[in-house]
Scaffold this active site. Structure first.
Site, PDB file in Angstrom:
ATOM      1  N   ASP A  23      -3.436   4.638   0.351  1.00 28.70           N
ATOM      2  CA  ASP A  23      -3.232   3.694   1.458  1.00 28.70           C
ATOM      3  C   ASP A  23      -1.755   3.296   1.442  1.00 28.70           C
ATOM      4  OD1 ASP A  23      -3.878   1.792   3.541  1.00 28.70           O
ATOM      5  OD2 ASP A  23      -3.853   0.209   2.046  1.00 28.70           O
ATOM      6  N   TYR A  55       2.219   0.374   7.335  1.00 25.39           N
ATOM      7  CA  TYR A  55       2.235   1.632   8.086  1.00 25.39           C
ATOM      8  C   TYR A  55       2.021   1.364   9.585  1.00 25.39           C
ATOM      9  CZ  TYR A  55       1.887   5.117   4.220  1.00 25.39           C
ATOM     10  OH  TYR A  55       2.117   5.948   3.150  1.00 25.39           O
ATOM     11  N   CYS A  86      -7.079   4.567   4.680  1.00 28.16           N
ATOM     12  CA  CYS A  86      -6.183   3.845   5.573  1.00 28.16           C
ATOM     13  C   CYS A  86      -6.462   4.334   6.989  1.00 28.16           C
ATOM     14  CB  CYS A  86      -4.736   4.163   5.176  1.00 28.16           C
ATOM     15  SG  CYS A  86      -3.505   3.482   6.290  1.00 28.16           S
ATOM     16  N   CYS A 197      -9.142  -1.570   9.714  1.00 31.42           N
ATOM     17  CA  CYS A 197      -7.975  -1.492   8.823  1.00 31.42           C
ATOM     18  C   CYS A 197      -8.514  -1.879   7.460  1.00 31.42           C
ATOM     19  CB  CYS A 197      -6.880  -2.457   9.250  1.00 31.42           C
ATOM     20  SG  CYS A 197      -5.564  -2.653   8.010  1.00 31.42           S
ATOM     21  N   THR A 198      -8.194  -1.062   6.442  1.00 28.90           N
ATOM     22  CA  THR A 198      -8.816  -1.266   5.129  1.00 28.90           C
ATOM     23  C   THR A 198      -8.305  -2.517   4.418  1.00 28.90           C
ATOM     24  OG1 THR A 198      -7.191   0.270   4.186  1.00 28.90           O
ATOM     25  CG2 THR A 198      -9.349   1.167   4.805  1.00 28.90           C
TER      26      THR A 198
HETATM   27  N1  DGL Z   1      -4.663  -0.381   5.410  1.00 25.94           N
HETATM   28  C1  DGL Z   1      -4.118   0.260   6.531  1.00 25.94           C
HETATM   29  C2  DGL Z   1      -5.138   0.633   7.573  1.00 25.94           C
HETATM   30  O1  DGL Z   1      -6.281   0.837   7.235  1.00 25.94           O
HETATM   31  C3  DGL Z   1      -2.793  -0.043   7.106  1.00 25.94           C
HETATM   32  C4  DGL Z   1      -2.142  -1.337   7.072  1.00 25.94           C
HETATM   33  C5  DGL Z   1      -0.655  -1.151   7.324  1.00 25.94           C
HETATM   34  O2  DGL Z   1       0.002  -0.663   6.414  1.00 25.94           O
HETATM   35  O3  DGL Z   1      -0.214  -1.475   8.427  1.00 25.94           O
HETATM   36  O4  DGL Z   1      -4.833   0.767   8.738  1.00 25.94           O
END
Ligand code: DGL
Length: 297
Positions: A23, A55, A86, A197-198
């Site tokens: 992630d 991200y 992620c 979002c995780t």
């Molecule tokens: N944990 C991520 C997801 O599931 C991303 C969070 C991020 O870095 O913006 O989208």
């Protein structure tokens, strides 16, 4: 600097190799903990790209570059399968990863639109995600397939992953942020909310409290862990019972940040190894956050 540590060797049965999970940061731990719960014999190798978190606001090309380098690292470290824990990375790079590494199973996060559409009685489903997840083809395809008979309220949650990354999932600032995101979904009549979002499941308690008892909140992580079990089983890659499995952790950021998150949410404090981005490559260095006695996950 040493080269990539390889826990697996060629003599090792394929099933004994770890599952790679990654992630942008601590969010994938919400998937990691479900995998460890559902598949307690599996060894894992968790990578948090905290040098690049979040991200969510990044573009697809950049995310693909990060994901490809991470894929190389995890495969070099002996992983038998990869879970892209992620939603944002899955939206940007899941297909690219499967094309680049066709010889091993690669699972991703897909917004849980299907179970939410089946569950919703009001016919309105709220989706909480990053901008890149909503922009990706994966979300459009999933919504197109499963949301024909429901209205989706797409709620971009700017700043929420960063708040979770700092360990702030409750308290006045986090609460205010969550209220701002949840209010429009409730106003539109949503009775079901998908955490796409995780990072967000770590704020589950506050989300449930703010959304109220009439709203179901879906975290897809347990379903992903079950799916991983079926995929490994079908490929003959499940680890047989025996010695307790090893769990290794890597971060491109500060090891103490990842160690704190594992401690806070997964109930253990393992050693965390640091990685450095060198151009397009990830290079490992020595473990700097030492293990402290604690209960195991
Ligand atoms: N944990 C991520 C997801 O599931 C991303 C969070 C991020 O870095 O913006 O989208």
């Amino acid at each position: 600097m040493s080269s990539i540590p390889a826990p697996a060797n060629d003599a090792m049965p394929a099933g004994d190799r770890p599952v790679g999970i990654f992630d942008s940061g601590v969010g994938g731990l919400s998937v990691w903990r479900e995998i460890v719960r559902a598949l307690p014999m599996e060894a894992t190798c968790y990578l948090a790209d905290q040098a690049h978190v979040p991200y969510g606001p990044r573009d697809e090309r950049e995310l693909r570059r990060f994901c490809e380098a991470i894929g190389h690292f995890l495969i070099d470290a002996g992983c038998k399968a990869i879970v892209v824990a992620c939603n944002t990375a899955s939206a940007a790079a899941l297909r690219h990863l499967r094309d680049t590494f066709p010889h091993l199973p690669i699972l991703g996060m897909e917004p849980a639109v299907k179970p939410a559409a089946l569950l919703s009685k009001s016919g309105v489903v709220g989706i909480m995600a990053t901008p890149a997840t909503f922009a990706g083809r994966l979300f459009r395809a999933t919504a197109g397939r499963h949301a024909a008979h429901v209205t989706l309220v797409n709620q971009v949650c700017d700043g929420l992953a960063e708040s979770v990354e700092r360990g702030e999932t409750d308290g006045p600032a986090a609460e205010a942020l969550l209220r701002r995101f949840i209010a429009p979904m409730l106003a539109a009549g949503a009775d079901t909310i998908v955490l796409a979002c995780t990072h967000y499941p770590f704020a589950m308690e506050a989300i449930r409290r703010i959304a109220g008892p009439g709203v179901s909140v879906i975290d897809p992580a347990p379903a992903v862990a079950r799916h991983l079990g079926s995929v490994l089983g079908a490929a003959g890659l499940l680890r047989a019972a025996g010695e307790p499995p090893q769990h290794r952790f890597f971060t491109t950021g500060r090891p103490a940040d990842l160690a704190d998150a594992i401690d806070r949410w997964c109930g253990s404090r393992p050693a965390v190894n640091t990685l450095e981005w060198q151009g397009e490559r990830l290079v490992s260095s020595v473990a700097v956050e030492a293990r402290r006695p604690s209960k195991s996950p």
